[in-house]
Design a protein around this motif. Structure first.
Motif, short mmCIF file in Angstrom:
data_model
loop_
_atom_site.label_atom_id
_atom_site.label_comp_id
_atom_site.label_asym_id
_atom_site.label_seq_id
_atom_site.Cartn_x
_atom_site.Cartn_y
_atom_site.Cartn_z
N SER A 130 0.84 -1.20 0.00
CA SER A 130 0.00 0.00 0.00
C SER A 130 0.87 1.25 0.00
O SER A 130 2.03 1.23 0.42
CB SER A 130 -0.95 0.01 1.20
OG SER A 130 -0.22 -0.09 2.42
N THR A 134 -3.54 3.62 0.01
CA THR A 134 -4.14 2.98 -1.16
C THR A 134 -3.51 1.61 -1.37
O THR A 134 -2.27 1.49 -1.42
CB THR A 134 -3.93 3.83 -2.43
OG1 THR A 134 -4.57 5.10 -2.25
CG2 THR A 134 -4.52 3.14 -3.66
N VAL A 136 -2.14 -1.11 -3.46
CA VAL A 136 -1.68 -1.12 -4.85
C VAL A 136 -1.41 -2.53 -5.38
O VAL A 136 -1.36 -2.74 -6.59
CB VAL A 136 -0.43 -0.24 -5.04
CG1 VAL A 136 -0.77 1.21 -4.70
CG2 VAL A 136 0.73 -0.72 -4.19
N THR A 190 -4.78 -8.78 -7.28
CA THR A 190 -5.32 -7.52 -7.77
C THR A 190 -4.23 -6.45 -7.77
O THR A 190 -3.30 -6.47 -6.96
CB THR A 190 -6.50 -7.04 -6.90
OG1 THR A 190 -6.05 -6.87 -5.53
CG2 THR A 190 -7.64 -8.03 -6.94
N ASP A 192 -3.38 -2.03 -8.56
CA ASP A 192 -3.76 -0.65 -8.85
C ASP A 192 -2.74 -0.14 -9.86
O ASP A 192 -1.57 0.09 -9.53
CB ASP A 192 -3.72 0.19 -7.57
CG ASP A 192 -4.11 1.65 -7.80
OD1 ASP A 192 -4.01 2.12 -8.95
OD2 ASP A 192 -4.51 2.31 -6.84
N SER A 198 2.97 -2.08 -10.08
CA SER A 198 1.72 -2.67 -10.53
C SER A 198 1.47 -2.38 -12.00
O SER A 198 0.93 -3.21 -12.73
CB SER A 198 0.54 -2.15 -9.69
OG SER A 198 0.68 -2.56 -8.35
#
Length: 231
Positions: A130, A134, A136, A190, A192, A198
């Protein structure tokens, strides 16, 4: 430009034992990484017509400081047998310690940036990254996954840093390892795409294939050596 060989650096300047780590192996678009590595004179190792990548997330302690890392490596070149990778291009690297990220950049010329990192190296494994609250990157293993195999695993090779002429170091990484298949229907991965690491994974269409878990690993590395600029 040739990938450095083991005869160049035989001693290790930093050794850390009792490392807990999660390795998430996967594949990505070969043409993407061929294009990205061409300026530094490197070629990704083909793996079923894809590039072979590894996300490595160790939790370790150095000089009394506990910290966690997340690195993205792309295997390059071929080993003496013509089948196994001989080097790893360090495409991106994060450290949970601001101080150690700074020391890495200043003294080892490695591309570390500070991020908040959480790692669980037991089943079910987790990796979360993160930045400014957020999330990421998130990789979560399903509960009660069945192992593929268990054995001592050791990788020795050259880790090559980004940028023409930037440098490389020799590494020895390994320990008792338990491997699990990544199940896309039950596991979670997942990203971001606003985060640099990422974004590399998303753009190159990274697909996770296999988890490797270690609860008592060994890490060793040499000092950083200069690489010639590719012509």
């Amino acid at each position: 430009m040739r990938t450095p060989h083991d005869t160049t650096a035989r001693s290790y300047s930093a050794v850390i034992d009792h490392v807990q780590e999660v390795l998430l192996y996967g594949s990505a678009d070969l043409a993407y990484w061929q294009h990205r590595l061409a300026p530094v004179g490197l070629t990704p190792t083909p793996h079923a017509d894809r590039a072979l990548l590894v996300l490595a997330a160790p939790a370790l302690r150095w000089a009394g400081i506990p910290f966690r890392e997340l690195t993205l490596g792309v295997f390059v070149g071929e080993g003496l047998t013509g089948t196994s990778p001989s080097g790893l291009y360090l495409a991106s690297a994060y450290n949970s310690s601001r101080l150690l990220a700074w020391l890495e950049r200043q003294f080892f010329q490695t591309p570390y940036t500070h991020r908040s990192i959480a790692v669980t190296a037991t089943n079910p494994a987790t990796i979360t990254i993160s930045h400014d609250k957020t999330l990421v990157l998130c990789a979560l293993m399903r509960p009660a996954a069945h192992p593929l195999w268990q054995r001592d695993e050791l990788w020795t090779g050259s880790i090559i840093l980004p940028g023409p002429g930037s440098g490389w170091f020799r590494a020895r990484l390994g320990g008792p390892t338990t491997a699990y298949r990544f199940d896309p229907a039950a596991d979670t991965f997942t990203l971001d795409a606003g985060d640099p690491l990422s974004r590399l994974l998303a753009e190159s269409q990274f697909t996770p294939d296999e988890w490797h878990l270690r609860t008592d690993a060994h890490h060793a590395r040499s000092r950083t050596y200069r690489l010639p600029v590719a012509r």
